[in-house]
Enzyme design. Structure first.
Site, PDB file in Angstrom:
ATOM      1  N   LYS A 119       0.830  -1.137  -0.067  1.00 26.41           N
ATOM      2  CA  LYS A 119      -0.076   0.104  -0.020  1.00 26.41           C
ATOM      3  C   LYS A 119       1.164   1.082   0.064  1.00 26.41           C
ATOM      4  O   LYS A 119       1.447   1.592   0.947  1.00 26.41           O
ATOM      5  CB  LYS A 119      -0.725   0.081   1.215  1.00 26.41           C
ATOM      6  CG  LYS A 119      -1.947   1.028   1.174  1.00 26.41           C
ATOM      7  CD  LYS A 119      -2.390   1.740   2.320  1.00 26.41           C
ATOM      8  CE  LYS A 119      -1.610   3.022   2.758  1.00 26.41           C
ATOM      9  NZ  LYS A 119      -1.829   4.217   1.877  1.00 26.41           N
ATOM     10  N   GLU A 121      10.285   1.833   9.767  1.00 33.36           N
ATOM     11  CA  GLU A 121      11.334   2.839   9.636  1.00 33.36           C
ATOM     12  C   GLU A 121      10.686   4.154   9.792  1.00 33.36           C
ATOM     13  O   GLU A 121       9.604   4.688   8.879  1.00 33.36           O
ATOM     14  CB  GLU A 121      11.775   2.616   8.127  1.00 33.36           C
ATOM     15  CG  GLU A 121      12.553   1.486   7.765  1.00 33.36           C
ATOM     16  CD  GLU A 121      13.945   1.244   8.292  1.00 33.36           C
ATOM     17  OE1 GLU A 121      14.485   2.324   8.777  1.00 33.36           O
ATOM     18  OE2 GLU A 121      14.087   0.131   8.756  1.00 33.36           O
ATOM     19  N   CYS A 172      13.528  11.586   5.859  1.00 35.33           N
ATOM     20  CA  CYS A 172      13.515  11.041   7.207  1.00 35.33           C
ATOM     21  C   CYS A 172      15.158  11.367   7.711  1.00 35.33           C
ATOM     22  O   CYS A 172      15.354  11.646   8.949  1.00 35.33           O
ATOM     23  CB  CYS A 172      13.468   9.529   7.254  1.00 35.33           C
ATOM     24  SG  CYS A 172      14.444   8.852   6.074  1.00 35.33           S
TER      25      CYS A 172
HETATM   26  P1  NAD Z   1       2.446   8.674   7.447  1.00 32.39           P
HETATM   27  O1  NAD Z   1       2.843   7.750   8.774  1.00 32.39           O
HETATM   28  O2  NAD Z   1       1.450   9.542   7.553  1.00 32.39           O
HETATM   29  O3  NAD Z   1       2.147   7.622   6.240  1.00 32.39           O
HETATM   30  C1  NAD Z   1       2.959   6.340   5.942  1.00 32.39           C
HETATM   31  C2  NAD Z   1       2.080   5.491   5.278  1.00 32.39           C
HETATM   32  O4  NAD Z   1       1.206   4.984   6.318  1.00 32.39           O
HETATM   33  C3  NAD Z   1       1.097   6.070   4.301  1.00 32.39           C
HETATM   34  O5  NAD Z   1       1.087   4.951   3.299  1.00 32.39           O
HETATM   35  C4  NAD Z   1      -0.360   6.065   4.831  1.00 32.39           C
HETATM   36  O6  NAD Z   1      -1.287   5.967   4.020  1.00 32.39           O
HETATM   37  C5  NAD Z   1      -0.117   5.052   5.855  1.00 32.39           C
HETATM   38  N1  NAD Z   1      -1.198   5.150   6.969  1.00 32.39           N
HETATM   39  C6  NAD Z   1      -1.700   6.320   7.288  1.00 32.39           C
HETATM   40  N2  NAD Z   1      -2.560   5.728   8.437  1.00 32.39           N
HETATM   41  C7  NAD Z   1      -2.363   4.514   8.547  1.00 32.39           C
HETATM   42  C8  NAD Z   1      -2.936   3.551   9.696  1.00 32.39           C
HETATM   43  N3  NAD Z   1      -3.739   4.051  10.543  1.00 32.39           N
HETATM   44  N4  NAD Z   1      -2.363   2.480   9.687  1.00 32.39           N
HETATM   45  C9  NAD Z   1      -1.637   1.949   8.601  1.00 32.39           C
HETATM   46  N5  NAD Z   1      -1.078   2.675   7.810  1.00 32.39           N
HETATM   47  C10 NAD Z   1      -1.500   4.065   7.770  1.00 32.39           C
HETATM   48  O7  NAD Z   1       3.964   8.948   6.985  1.00 32.39           O
HETATM   49  P2  NAD Z   1       4.189  10.162   5.491  1.00 32.39           P
HETATM   50  O8  NAD Z   1       3.585  11.649   6.002  1.00 32.39           O
HETATM   51  O9  NAD Z   1       3.629   9.501   4.350  1.00 32.39           O
HETATM   52  O10 NAD Z   1       5.618  10.194   5.679  1.00 32.39           O
HETATM   53  C11 NAD Z   1       6.459  11.200   6.308  1.00 32.39           C
HETATM   54  C12 NAD Z   1       7.130  10.303   7.703  1.00 32.39           C
HETATM   55  O11 NAD Z   1       7.876   9.105   7.201  1.00 32.39           O
HETATM   56  C13 NAD Z   1       7.970  10.971   8.236  1.00 32.39           C
HETATM   57  O12 NAD Z   1       8.099  11.028   9.767  1.00 32.39           O
HETATM   58  C14 NAD Z   1       9.408  10.526   7.771  1.00 32.39           C
HETATM   59  O13 NAD Z   1      10.504  10.571   9.025  1.00 32.39           O
HETATM   60  C15 NAD Z   1       8.988   9.046   7.805  1.00 32.39           C
HETATM   61  N6  NAD Z   1       9.998   8.437   6.696  1.00 32.39           N
HETATM   62  C16 NAD Z   1      11.028   7.582   7.522  1.00 32.39           C
HETATM   63  C17 NAD Z   1      11.831   6.988   6.636  1.00 32.39           C
HETATM   64  C18 NAD Z   1      12.674   5.771   7.141  1.00 32.39           C
HETATM   65  O14 NAD Z   1      13.278   5.210   6.465  1.00 32.39           O
HETATM   66  N7  NAD Z   1      13.098   5.962   8.569  1.00 32.39           N
HETATM   67  C19 NAD Z   1      11.928   7.070   5.270  1.00 32.39           C
HETATM   68  C20 NAD Z   1      11.062   8.213   4.629  1.00 32.39           C
HETATM   69  C21 NAD Z   1      10.008   8.594   5.507  1.00 32.39           C
END
Ligand code: NAD
Length: 496
Positions: A181, A256, A290
Site C-alpha cells: 500500500k 522505519e 527522514c
Molecule cells: P505517514 O505515517 O502519515 O504515512 C505513511 C504511510 O502510512 C502512508 O502510506 C499512509 O497512508 C499510511 N497510514 C496512515 N495511517 C495509517 C494507519 N492508521 N494504519 C496503517 N497505515 C497508515 O507518513 P508520511 O507523511 O507519508 O511520511 C513522512 C514520515 O515518514 C516522516 O515521519 C518520515 O520521517 C518518515 N520516513 C521515514 C523513513 C525511514 O526510513 N526511517 C523514510 C521516509 C520517511
C-alpha cells in the site's frame, strides 16, 4: 518537460489483474507544484485488501515462488533492476509530478533504486542457516531460513520508489509474497513498478498493490490475520498504531520512522565541505526527508562564520518548478504539510530563536514553496530543536565541548542518523560510537549503499532494511534435529 495533457489513469494489481476498487470509487492527485491533476487511482476498500491478501496467501501456500530455486528468483529480481533503469525517465517524471521533487533528482533516485534491486538479486543465493556438528555423535542439527509468508508493505510519499525498493526485492528474494500500500498521494511509481515485476517474470499474485487511504486499508493490512509481517515506513505516530494493530496475530513488524538528525560540526572540520553538507542535508527533497540533517550542532569558536557561510550558500540554491532540470529544491508535497512547516516557523519565532533566513512562502503562480529557512541560537527545549518538521527548516544549536555536543545530539526521542565533521580521528571515532543513531556518517552526509543496513534507534524504528540483514528480517528460522544410531530409550519395557 511539460505537464501531461490529462491525468494518468491507474489501476490496482491483484492476482495479476489490473482492477478497479470494488466500490468503483476513484480519487485524484494534483501536482503540488502546478495544481493540475496528474493521477487518478482506485480508492480501495477493506474487501479489496482482503482479496489481495487472500491471493498473496494462496500464492505463498500453493504457488511456486517460495519453492523456486534461489537462482531462478535471482534472475527475475535482477531483470527488475534493468527494467527500472530502462524506464527511469518515465518513473522519475511521475514522481516529480506527484511529489514536487526536482526531476533531475527524481531520475537519479530511480537509478539508485535499480541498484538496490541489483543487490537484492544476489540474496537468493545467500539465504541459508547453520549446521551443528557438536551435539554428540548421535545428533546432527541444522537451522534453515524459510520465507515468513505474506508481507504487507506500507510506504510514505517522500521517496516512493526508493522506499518500496528497500523492502520489496528483499522480501521477494527470500520467497515471500506481498501486498503493498503506497502513500495515497504518490502511488504512481509503485503501480508502474508492479507492471515491471510482471514483465520481469514475477508470477501473477506474488506481488499485489492496493491504493487508497492509510486509515482504512493500511489499518486493515496491519490487523490482517493472514499477514505475517508488516514492513512500514512513515511517521512515528502511525508506526505506533501499526505496532498496536500487529498484536492481533503477533505479526512481525519492521518500522522505519522519523528523525531529527544532528550534524555535529567541529572547529577543525573541512569548512567548505561541511557547509555544503549542511545545506544539502536540510534542503534536499525540500527537507521532506527522514534523514534530513535538520539540527546543526556547531562548535562555538567557528559558529558565527559557519552559520554565515551556510546562509550565503542557501540563498543561491535554485528553488522552483520541479520540472526544470536545473531546480534543486521543489514544491512542498501538500497543503497540510505546508501548514505544519509554517506552524513550526511561527513556533520557532515565538520561542525566541533567531530567524536568520527565509521563514516565508515563496510567491509563485502555482504550487506551494517555502523559502530555505534557518533559525540560529536555538536552545534544546524549543519545539524546533525536538520535533521532526519535515520541511526546509534548519535549527542551529551551539556547543563548546565534545561532551556537550553528544548530550545535545542524544537528547531526542529519535535516533535515525547523525554526522560528525572533524579532521581529528579520535573525536570522529569516539563520537560515532557514542551517538544514539542507526547510521553515523563521518565527514559525509546521507550516503548509502544497498549492502549497508539502514534503520533507527529509539523511536526512529524497529529492525533494519537493506544489506544481508534483510534476509533475516523476511525469514523465519527453523531448527531441524536429526538422530542417528540406536536411541537411548526414555523407558525400557520390562522383559516378560
Ligand atoms: P505517514 O505515517 O502519515 O504515512 C505513511 C504511510 O502510512 C502512508 O502510506 C499512509 O497512508 C499510511 N497510514 C496512515 N495511517 C495509517 C494507519 N492508521 N494504519 C496503517 N497505515 C497508515 O507518513 P508520511 O507523511 O507519508 O511520511 C513522512 C514520515 O515518514 C516522516 O515521519 C518520515 O520521517 C518518515 N520516513 C521515514 C523513513 C525511514 O526510513 N526511517 C523514510 C521516509 C520517511
Amino acid at each position: 518537460m511539460n505537464l501531461p495533457e490529462k491525468p494518468f489513469q491507474y489501476k490496482m494489481l491483484i492476482d495479476g489483474n489490473w482492477i478497479e476498487s470494488e466500490s468503483k470509487e476513484r480519487y485524484e492527485r494534483k501536482s503540488p507544484a502546478h495544481d493540475v491533476p496528474v493521477g487518478e487511482y482506485p480508492a480501495a476498500t477493506v474487501e479489496d485488501v482482503n482479496n489481495a491478501v487472500a491471493t498473496a496467501h494462496r500464492k505463498f501456500i500453493e504457488g511456486q515462488w517460495p519453492k523456486m530455486k534461489g537462482a531462478d528468483r535471482a534472475k527475475i529480481i535482477g531483470r527488475v533492476g534493468d527494467l527500472i533503469r530502462k524506464n527511469k525517465e518515465e518513473l522519475g517524471y511521475i514522481e516529480c509530478l506527484e511529489s514536487g521533487k526536482p526531476i533531475t533528482q527524481a531520475i537519479d533516485e530511480m537509478v539508485w533504486a535499480a541498484g538496490i534491486w541489483d543487490y537484492a538479486a544476489t540474496l537468493p543465493y545467500h539465504t541459508y542457516g547453520d549446521s551443528y556438528n557438536t551435539l554428540g555423535e548421535n545428533m546432527l542439527a541444522m537451522t534453515i531460513r524459510e520465507p515468513l509468508g505474506v508481507v504487507g508493505m506500507i510506504t510514505p510519499w517522500n521517496f516512493p520508489l526508493l522506499i518500496i525498493s528497500q523492502k520489496l526485492p528483499f522480501a521477494l528474494a527470500v520467497g515471500c509474497t506481498t501486498v503493498t500500500k503506497p502513500a495515497e498521494i504518490t502511488s504512481g511509481t509503485t503501480i508502474k513498478l508492479h507492471e515491471l515485476l510482471l514483465q520481469a517474470g514475477v508470477p501473477a499474485g506474488v506481488a499485489n498493490v492496493v491504493t487508497g487511504s492509510g486509515g482504512v486499508i493500511g489499518n486493515c493490512l496491519s490487523q490482517h490475520p493472514d499477514i505475517s509481517m508488516i514492513s512500514f515506513t512513515g511517521s512515528t505516530e502511525v508506526g505506533k498504531k501499526v505496532l498496536q494493530n500487529a498484536k492481533s496475530n503477533v505479526k512481525k513488524v519492521e518500522l522505519e520512522l522519523g528523525g531529527k538528525n544532528p550534524q555535529l560540526v567541529f572547529a577543525d572540520c573541512d569548512f567548505d565541505a561541511a557547509v555544503d553538507a549542511v545545506v544539502f542535508g536540510v534542503f534536499f527533497n525540500q527537507g521532506e526527508c527522514c534523514n534530513s540533517g535538520s539540527r546543526l550542532l556547531i562548535q562555538d569558536e567557528i559558529a558565527d562564520e559557519f552559520v554565515q557561510a551556510v546562509i550565503k550558500k542557501s540563498k543561491t540554491v535554485p528553488i522552483g518548478d520541479p520540472l526544470d532540470p536545473k531546480t534543486k529544491v521543489g514544491a512542498i508535497v501538500s497543503e497540510s504539510q505546508f501548514n505544519t512547516i509554517m506552524n513550526y516557523v511561527k513556533a520557532g519565532e515565538k520561542e525566541g530563536a533567531e530567524l536568520r533566513l527565509g521563514g516565508k512562502q515563496m510567491i509563485t503562480k502555482t504550487g506551494r514553496y517555502i523559502e530555505p529557512t534557518i533559525f540560529d541560537k536555538v536552545s534544546p527545549e524549543m519545539s524546533i530543536a525536538n520535533d521532526e518538521i519535515f520541511g526546509p527548516v534548519l535549527s542551529v544549536l551551539r556547543f563548546k565541548t565534545k561532551e556537550e555536543a553528544i548530550n545535545i545530539a542524544n537528547d531526542s526521542i529519535y535516533g535515525l542518523s547523525a554526522s560528525v565533521w572533524t579532521k581529528d580521528i579520535d573525536t570522529a571515532i569516539t563520537l560515532s560510537r557514542k551517538l544514539e543513531a542507526g547510521t553515523v556518517w563521518i565527514n559525509t552526509f546521507m550516503d548509502g549503499f544497498p549492502e549497508l543496513c539502514f534503520g533507527g534507534y529509539k523511536e526512529s524504528g524497529l529492525g533494519r532494511e537493506l544489506g544481508h540483514f534483510a534476509v533475516e528480517e523476511f525469514t523465519e528460522l527453523k531448527t531441524i534435529l536429526m538422530h542417528t544410531g540406536p536411541r537411548d530409550y526414555w523407558w525400557k519395557q520390562p522383559e516378560k
